[in-house]
Write a protein that holds these residues in place. Structure first.
Motif, PDB file in Angstrom:
ATOM      1  N   UNK A   2       0.875  -1.182   0.000  1.00 24.03           N
ATOM      2  CA  UNK A   2       0.000   0.000   0.000  1.00 24.03           C
ATOM      3  C   UNK A   2       0.910   1.230   0.000  1.00 24.03           C
ATOM      4  N   UNK A   3       0.953   1.949  -1.100  1.00 23.95           N
ATOM      5  CA  UNK A   3       1.870   3.081  -1.189  1.00 23.95           C
ATOM      6  C   UNK A   3       1.162   4.242  -1.866  1.00 23.95           C
ATOM      7  N   UNK A   4       1.165   5.394  -1.179  1.00 20.74           N
ATOM      8  CA  UNK A   4       0.422   6.555  -1.668  1.00 20.74           C
ATOM      9  C   UNK A   4       0.827   6.949  -3.089  1.00 20.74           C
ATOM     10  N   UNK A   5       2.138   6.872  -3.349  1.00 23.87           N
ATOM     11  CA  UNK A   5       2.614   7.328  -4.669  1.00 23.87           C
ATOM     12  C   UNK A   5       2.164   6.368  -5.766  1.00 23.87           C
ATOM     13  N   UNK A   6       2.175   5.070  -5.457  1.00 26.86           N
ATOM     14  CA  UNK A   6       1.705   4.098  -6.449  1.00 26.86           C
ATOM     15  C   UNK A   6       0.202   4.274  -6.673  1.00 26.86           C
ATOM     16  N   UNK A  69       2.673  13.645 -12.349  1.00 27.29           N
ATOM     17  CA  UNK A  69       2.416  14.965 -11.739  1.00 27.29           C
ATOM     18  C   UNK A  69       1.557  14.743 -10.500  1.00 27.29           C
ATOM     19  N   UNK A  70       2.244  14.377  -9.405  1.00 24.83           N
ATOM     20  CA  UNK A  70       1.550  14.134  -8.142  1.00 24.83           C
ATOM     21  C   UNK A  70       1.295  15.469  -7.464  1.00 24.83           C
ATOM     22  N   UNK A  71       0.068  15.746  -6.996  1.00 23.86           N
ATOM     23  CA  UNK A  71      -0.196  17.036  -6.339  1.00 23.86           C
ATOM     24  C   UNK A  71       0.402  17.008  -4.938  1.00 23.86           C
ATOM     25  N   UNK A  72       0.855  18.226  -4.553  1.00 23.00           N
ATOM     26  CA  UNK A  72       1.451  18.383  -3.218  1.00 23.00           C
ATOM     27  C   UNK A  72       2.619  17.433  -3.046  1.00 23.00           C
ATOM     28  N   UNK A  73       3.335  17.257  -4.142  1.00 20.93           N
ATOM     29  CA  UNK A  73       4.334  16.186  -4.147  1.00 20.93           C
ATOM     30  C   UNK A  73       5.483  16.454  -3.170  1.00 20.93           C
ATOM     31  N   UNK A  74       6.175  17.550  -3.317  1.00 23.29           N
ATOM     32  CA  UNK A  74       7.457  17.692  -2.610  1.00 23.29           C
ATOM     33  C   UNK A  74       7.278  17.857  -1.111  1.00 23.29           C
ATOM     34  N   UNK A  75       6.086  18.280  -0.689  1.00 19.34           N
ATOM     35  CA  UNK A  75       5.947  18.400   0.768  1.00 19.34           C
ATOM     36  C   UNK A  75       5.259  17.168   1.364  1.00 19.34           C
ATOM     37  N   UNK A  76       5.089  16.154   0.558  1.00 18.07           N
ATOM     38  CA  UNK A  76       4.434  14.893   0.979  1.00 18.07           C
ATOM     39  C   UNK A  76       5.322  14.123   1.967  1.00 18.07           C
TER      40      UNK A  76
ATOM     41  N   UNK B  38      23.109   3.999  -8.820  1.00 22.37           N
ATOM     42  CA  UNK B  38      23.003   5.350  -9.395  1.00 22.37           C
ATOM     43  C   UNK B  38      23.859   5.427 -10.671  1.00 22.37           C
ATOM     44  N   UNK B  39      25.050   4.875 -10.596  1.00 20.82           N
ATOM     45  CA  UNK B  39      25.957   4.893 -11.752  1.00 20.82           C
ATOM     46  C   UNK B  39      25.330   4.161 -12.943  1.00 20.82           C
ATOM     47  N   UNK B  40      24.738   3.012 -12.686  1.00 14.48           N
ATOM     48  CA  UNK B  40      24.148   2.242 -13.801  1.00 14.48           C
ATOM     49  C   UNK B  40      22.895   2.942 -14.349  1.00 14.48           C
ATOM     50  N   UNK B  41      22.164   3.638 -13.467  1.00 14.47           N
ATOM     51  CA  UNK B  41      21.017   4.436 -13.946  1.00 14.47           C
ATOM     52  C   UNK B  41      21.506   5.519 -14.906  1.00 14.47           C
ATOM     53  N   UNK B  42      22.563   6.234 -14.479  1.00 13.01           N
ATOM     54  CA  UNK B  42      23.055   7.361 -15.295  1.00 13.01           C
ATOM     55  C   UNK B  42      23.622   6.878 -16.626  1.00 13.01           C
ATOM     56  N   UNK B  43      24.040   5.600 -16.686  1.00  6.50           N
ATOM     57  CA  UNK B  43      24.554   5.045 -17.951  1.00  6.50           C
ATOM     58  C   UNK B  43      23.425   4.410 -18.765  1.00  6.50           C
ATOM     59  N   UNK B  44      22.171   4.585 -18.301  1.00  5.49           N
ATOM     60  CA  UNK B  44      21.031   4.090 -19.079  1.00  5.49           C
ATOM     61  C   UNK B  44      20.870   2.587 -19.056  1.00  5.49           C
ATOM     62  N   UNK B  45      21.373   1.974 -17.996  1.00  8.20           N
ATOM     63  CA  UNK B  45      21.350   0.511 -17.932  1.00  8.20           C
ATOM     64  C   UNK B  45      20.217  -0.032 -17.059  1.00  8.20           C
ATOM     65  N   UNK B  46      19.387   0.844 -16.494  1.00 11.59           N
ATOM     66  CA  UNK B  46      18.407   0.377 -15.529  1.00 11.59           C
ATOM     67  C   UNK B  46      16.984   0.780 -15.892  1.00 11.59           C
ATOM     68  N   UNK B  47      16.074  -0.191 -15.847  1.00 11.54           N
ATOM     69  CA  UNK B  47      14.651   0.104 -16.023  1.00 11.54           C
ATOM     70  C   UNK B  47      14.095   0.416 -14.631  1.00 11.54           C
ATOM     71  N   UNK B  48      14.327   1.641 -14.211  1.00 10.38           N
ATOM     72  CA  UNK B  48      14.089   2.051 -12.825  1.00 10.38           C
ATOM     73  C   UNK B  48      12.608   1.983 -12.462  1.00 10.38           C
ATOM     74  N   UNK B  49      12.307   1.503 -11.279  1.00 10.52           N
ATOM     75  CA  UNK B  49      10.926   1.441 -10.811  1.00 10.52           C
ATOM     76  C   UNK B  49      10.447   2.807 -10.346  1.00 10.52           C
ATOM     77  N   UNK B  50       9.120   2.951 -10.339  1.00  9.63           N
ATOM     78  CA  UNK B  50       8.507   4.243 -10.011  1.00  9.63           C
ATOM     79  C   UNK B  50       8.947   4.737  -8.634  1.00  9.63           C
ATOM     80  N   UNK B  51       9.002   3.860  -7.651  1.00 11.71           N
ATOM     81  CA  UNK B  51       9.349   4.292  -6.289  1.00 11.71           C
ATOM     82  C   UNK B  51      10.783   4.833  -6.232  1.00 11.71           C
TER      83      UNK B  51
END
Lengths: 76, 76
Positions: A2-6, A69-76, B38-51
């Motif tokens: 359960x995650x607010x952002x998801x 574009x999550x509302x009120x994102x950065x202060x969440x 972080x390094x592998x993300x910056x090299x475009x090697x990661x299908x990063x998850x939303x969280x």
């Protein structure tokens, strides 16, 4: 998981989908994903990968950034 | 995995990180991720998850959507 952002992401996908008058099945077909996966995304149960975020955005004719574009994102 | 969108995302993360004068180590520490990740993300090697996209955005003081503003995106 359960995650607010998801949950917010899922609501944004659903909102955009309904704006396009697409069913989950139609959206799933157009982005080559499974309907049950789309359903679980919309219920906030999936930590979606970047490539799928982009696939879904393309299928919904929006930019990927518009699904994050999550509302009120950065202060969440 | 060579993917233009992952590469663009990685370049955006790096650009934002450098704007903040952060090393990969500092960014990794502030978002509780591993420096090599972080390094592998910056090299475009990661299908990063939303969280993790959101964690990185928060650590870089930007909105998640600002890490997904790919140029010439929809006609790509």
């Amino acid at each position: 998981m359960e995650n607010q952002e998801l949950i917010q992401f899922g609501l944004l996908v659903k909102k955009r989908r309904l704006e396009q008058n697409l069913s989950q099945e139609q959206l799933a077909l157009s982005c080559d994903l499974d309907r049950t996966y789309i359903s679980s995304i919309e219920r906030g149960k999936r930590n979606v990968g970047l490539l799928n975020i982009i696939k879904i955005a393309k299928a919904l004719n929006v930019e990927p950034s518009q699904l994050l574009t999550f509302d009120g994102y950065l202060n969440g």
